[in-house]
Design a protein around this motif. Structure first.
Motif, PDB file in Angstrom:
ATOM      1  N   LYS A  84       0.813  -1.221   0.000  1.00 53.21           N
ATOM      2  CA  LYS A  84       0.000   0.000   0.000  1.00 53.21           C
ATOM      3  C   LYS A  84       0.851   1.277   0.000  1.00 53.21           C
ATOM      4  N   LEU A  85       2.116   1.169   0.404  1.00 51.46           N
ATOM      5  CA  LEU A  85       3.002   2.332   0.446  1.00 51.46           C
ATOM      6  C   LEU A  85       4.196   2.096  -0.470  1.00 51.46           C
ATOM      7  N   LYS A  86       4.594   3.153  -1.162  1.00 53.46           N
ATOM      8  CA  LYS A  86       5.747   3.057  -2.049  1.00 53.46           C
ATOM      9  C   LYS A  86       7.046   3.471  -1.372  1.00 53.46           C
ATOM     10  N   PHE A  87       6.938   3.980  -0.154  1.00 49.07           N
ATOM     11  CA  PHE A  87       8.137   4.438   0.537  1.00 49.07           C
ATOM     12  C   PHE A  87       8.806   3.273   1.260  1.00 49.07           C
ATOM     13  N   ARG A  88      10.098   3.440   1.503  1.00 49.73           N
ATOM     14  CA  ARG A  88      10.861   2.456   2.250  1.00 49.73           C
ATOM     15  C   ARG A  88      10.435   2.482   3.721  1.00 49.73           C
ATOM     16  N   PRO A  89      10.594   1.378   4.451  1.00 46.80           N
ATOM     17  CA  PRO A  89      10.087   1.322   5.835  1.00 46.80           C
ATOM     18  C   PRO A  89      10.722   2.346   6.763  1.00 46.80           C
ATOM     19  N   ALA A  90      12.028   2.571   6.646  1.00 45.99           N
ATOM     20  CA  ALA A  90      12.689   3.530   7.534  1.00 45.99           C
ATOM     21  C   ALA A  90      12.157   4.944   7.303  1.00 45.99           C
ATOM     22  N   PHE A  91      12.003   5.322   6.036  1.00 42.80           N
ATOM     23  CA  PHE A  91      11.483   6.656   5.736  1.00 42.80           C
ATOM     24  C   PHE A  91      10.033   6.786   6.199  1.00 42.80           C
ATOM     25  N   THR A  92       9.240   5.735   6.027  1.00 41.12           N
ATOM     26  CA  THR A  92       7.841   5.780   6.456  1.00 41.12           C
ATOM     27  C   THR A  92       7.738   5.966   7.961  1.00 41.12           C
ATOM     28  N   MET A  93       8.534   5.229   8.709  1.00 44.82           N
ATOM     29  CA  MET A  93       8.521   5.357  10.165  1.00 44.82           C
ATOM     30  C   MET A  93       8.941   6.747  10.602  1.00 44.82           C
ATOM     31  N   GLY A  94      10.014   7.257  10.017  1.00 42.85           N
ATOM     32  CA  GLY A  94      10.502   8.575  10.411  1.00 42.85           C
ATOM     33  C   GLY A  94       9.548   9.685  10.063  1.00 42.85           C
ATOM     34  N   ALA A  95       9.004   9.648   8.844  1.00 39.29           N
ATOM     35  CA  ALA A  95       8.088  10.708   8.417  1.00 39.29           C
ATOM     36  C   ALA A  95       6.809  10.699   9.247  1.00 39.29           C
ATOM     37  N   LEU A  96       6.248   9.521   9.496  1.00 45.53           N
ATOM     38  CA  LEU A  96       5.017   9.432  10.280  1.00 45.53           C
ATOM     39  C   LEU A  96       5.230   9.930  11.704  1.00 45.53           C
ATOM     40  N   GLY A  97       6.315   9.530  12.334  1.00 48.11           N
ATOM     41  CA  GLY A  97       6.580   9.973  13.702  1.00 48.11           C
ATOM     42  C   GLY A  97       6.839  11.466  13.795  1.00 48.11           C
ATOM     43  N   ALA A  98       7.601  12.024  12.836  1.00 47.75           N
ATOM     44  CA  ALA A  98       7.901  13.460  12.867  1.00 47.75           C
ATOM     45  C   ALA A  98       6.643  14.290  12.658  1.00 47.75           C
ATOM     46  N   ILE A  99       5.777  13.879  11.740  1.00 42.80           N
ATOM     47  CA  ILE A  99       4.524  14.618  11.513  1.00 42.80           C
ATOM     48  C   ILE A  99       3.651  14.574  12.756  1.00 42.80           C
ATOM     49  N   ALA A 100       3.655  13.449  13.454  1.00 46.03           N
ATOM     50  CA  ALA A 100       2.842  13.332  14.675  1.00 46.03           C
ATOM     51  C   ALA A 100       3.332  14.273  15.763  1.00 46.03           C
ATOM     52  N   VAL A 101       4.638  14.453  15.882  1.00 40.57           N
ATOM     53  CA  VAL A 101       5.168  15.391  16.885  1.00 40.57           C
ATOM     54  C   VAL A 101       4.736  16.816  16.553  1.00 40.57           C
ATOM     55  N   VAL A 102       4.832  17.194  15.278  1.00 40.72           N
ATOM     56  CA  VAL A 102       4.415  18.540  14.871  1.00 40.72           C
ATOM     57  C   VAL A 102       2.933  18.750  15.158  1.00 40.72           C
ATOM     58  N   LEU A 103       2.114  17.741  14.878  1.00 40.97           N
ATOM     59  CA  LEU A 103       0.680  17.856  15.142  1.00 40.97           C
ATOM     60  C   LEU A 103       0.395  17.977  16.634  1.00 40.97           C
ATOM     61  N   GLN A 104       1.096  17.223  17.442  1.00 37.22           N
ATOM     62  CA  GLN A 104       0.922  17.335  18.896  1.00 37.22           C
ATOM     63  C   GLN A 104       1.305  18.726  19.379  1.00 37.22           C
ATOM     64  N   PHE A 105       2.387  19.267  18.867  1.00 30.33           N
ATOM     65  CA  PHE A 105       2.835  20.609  19.258  1.00 30.33           C
ATOM     66  C   PHE A 105       1.784  21.660  18.895  1.00 30.33           C
ATOM     67  N   ILE A 106       1.210  21.541  17.706  1.00 32.20           N
ATOM     68  CA  ILE A 106       0.195  22.513  17.275  1.00 32.20           C
ATOM     69  C   ILE A 106      -1.053  22.435  18.159  1.00 32.20           C
ATOM     70  N   LEU A 107      -1.484  21.221  18.492  1.00 35.74           N
ATOM     71  CA  LEU A 107      -2.668  21.082  19.340  1.00 35.74           C
ATOM     72  C   LEU A 107      -2.437  21.647  20.737  1.00 35.74           C
ATOM     73  N   TYR A 108      -1.218  21.550  21.231  1.00 34.70           N
ATOM     74  CA  TYR A 108      -0.920  22.120  22.547  1.00 34.70           C
ATOM     75  C   TYR A 108      -1.028  23.640  22.549  1.00 34.70           C
ATOM     76  N   LEU A 109      -0.840  24.251  21.374  1.00 40.14           N
ATOM     77  CA  LEU A 109      -0.942  25.704  21.313  1.00 40.14           C
ATOM     78  C   LEU A 109      -2.348  26.195  21.625  1.00 40.14           C
ATOM     79  N   PHE A 110      -3.352  25.357  21.453  1.00 36.16           N
ATOM     80  CA  PHE A 110      -4.737  25.747  21.716  1.00 36.16           C
ATOM     81  C   PHE A 110      -5.138  25.522  23.168  1.00 36.16           C
ATOM     82  N   SER A 111      -4.180  25.101  23.990  1.00 37.05           N
ATOM     83  CA  SER A 111      -4.505  24.842  25.394  1.00 37.05           C
ATOM     84  C   SER A 111      -4.168  26.020  26.305  1.00 37.05           C
TER      85      SER A 111
END
Length: 238
Positions: free
Chosen positions: A167-194
């Motif tokens: 289902k994904l064309k990306f390599r596993p290491a890149f997929t893991m890194g990109a998904l985790g990094a995006i999640a941190v950014v999203l968590q940081f943004i949501l904290y700004l509304f608190s």
């Protein structure tokens, strides 16, 4: 001297008896003088130095990393699983900051204490909980990718290709890194509304909350593995 023809004594180049020309006697041949034999000199012995091992080439390092990539991703997956569980249940403390009259103080407090503080200011800690849950679930997904890839390489199990690789064309290491990094950014943004701001007696007090330091640590790890895979391992792939 005697004439060689008639044998008469003669001291002149021409014999006075037979008028034959006499040849001067040849000087004795001296044997050639041999130069003295010089004693043979022993060649200077060079000091024996021990060969130093050659430093490992960068290509050897990359081959080692590629050969053990499934172990590296399994280690990151184990760490992501732990971080994910702790974030889903909001176990980590949050960084609370209070600013008033130009002064600022920060302290790590539990999520429940942050929620009580926001409730007292007629606000909600929903964005904190949502940020933690999303970040936790993303880490659990990262852990699943790493574990399935490890089982594929080490145990020849086809689950990674069935559920992720197809289902994904990306390599596993890149997929893991990109998904985790995006999640941190999203968590940081949501904290700004608190955050919340209150004014009393001419002073304004602002309260805000930041993500736990472990989220930033995971951000560095995720970005590092994604960049390394994309621009080093993928470029060196045959």
């Amino acid at each position: 001297m005697f004439c060689k023809h008639c044998g008469s004594p003669s001291e002149t180049p021409v014999c006075p008896n037979c008028a034959a020309r006499m040849q001067p006697a040849q000087p004795p041949v001296q044997p050639p003088v041999q130069p003295p034999v010089q004693p043979m000199q022993q060649p200077m012995q060079q000091p024996i130095t021990q060969a130093q091992p050659a430093p490992a080439a960068p290509s050897d390092f990359l081959k080692t990393v590629k050969a053990n990539l499934h172990y590296i991703l399994a280690g990151i997956a184990a760490l992501a699983f732990l971080i994910g569980i702790l974030n889903v249940f909001s176990v980590f403390n949050v960084n609370g900051t209070v600013e008033m009259a130009g002064r600022s103080e920060s302290e790590y407090i539990s999520v429940s204490e942050a929620a009580d503080t926001l409730d007292g200011a007629d606000s909600s800690a929903a964005s904190i909980y949502i940020g933690n849950i999303l970040f936790g679930l993303a880490n659990l997904a990262v852990a699943a990718i790493g574990i399935l890839y490890f089982l594929k390489v080490a145990k020849s199990m086809p689950y990674y290709d069935q559920f992720i690789g197809s289902k994904l064309k990306f390599r596993p290491a890149f997929t893991m890194g990109a998904l985790g990094a995006i999640a941190v950014v999203l968590q940081f943004i949501l904290y700004l509304f608190s955050g919340v701001s209150e004014s009393a007696f001419g002073f304004t007090m602002e309260i805000s909350f930041g993500i736990n330091w472990t989220s930033w640590l995971m951000f560095v790890i995720f970005v590092g593995i994604a960049v390394f895979d994309k621009f080093v391992l993928e470029k060196k792939a045959p």
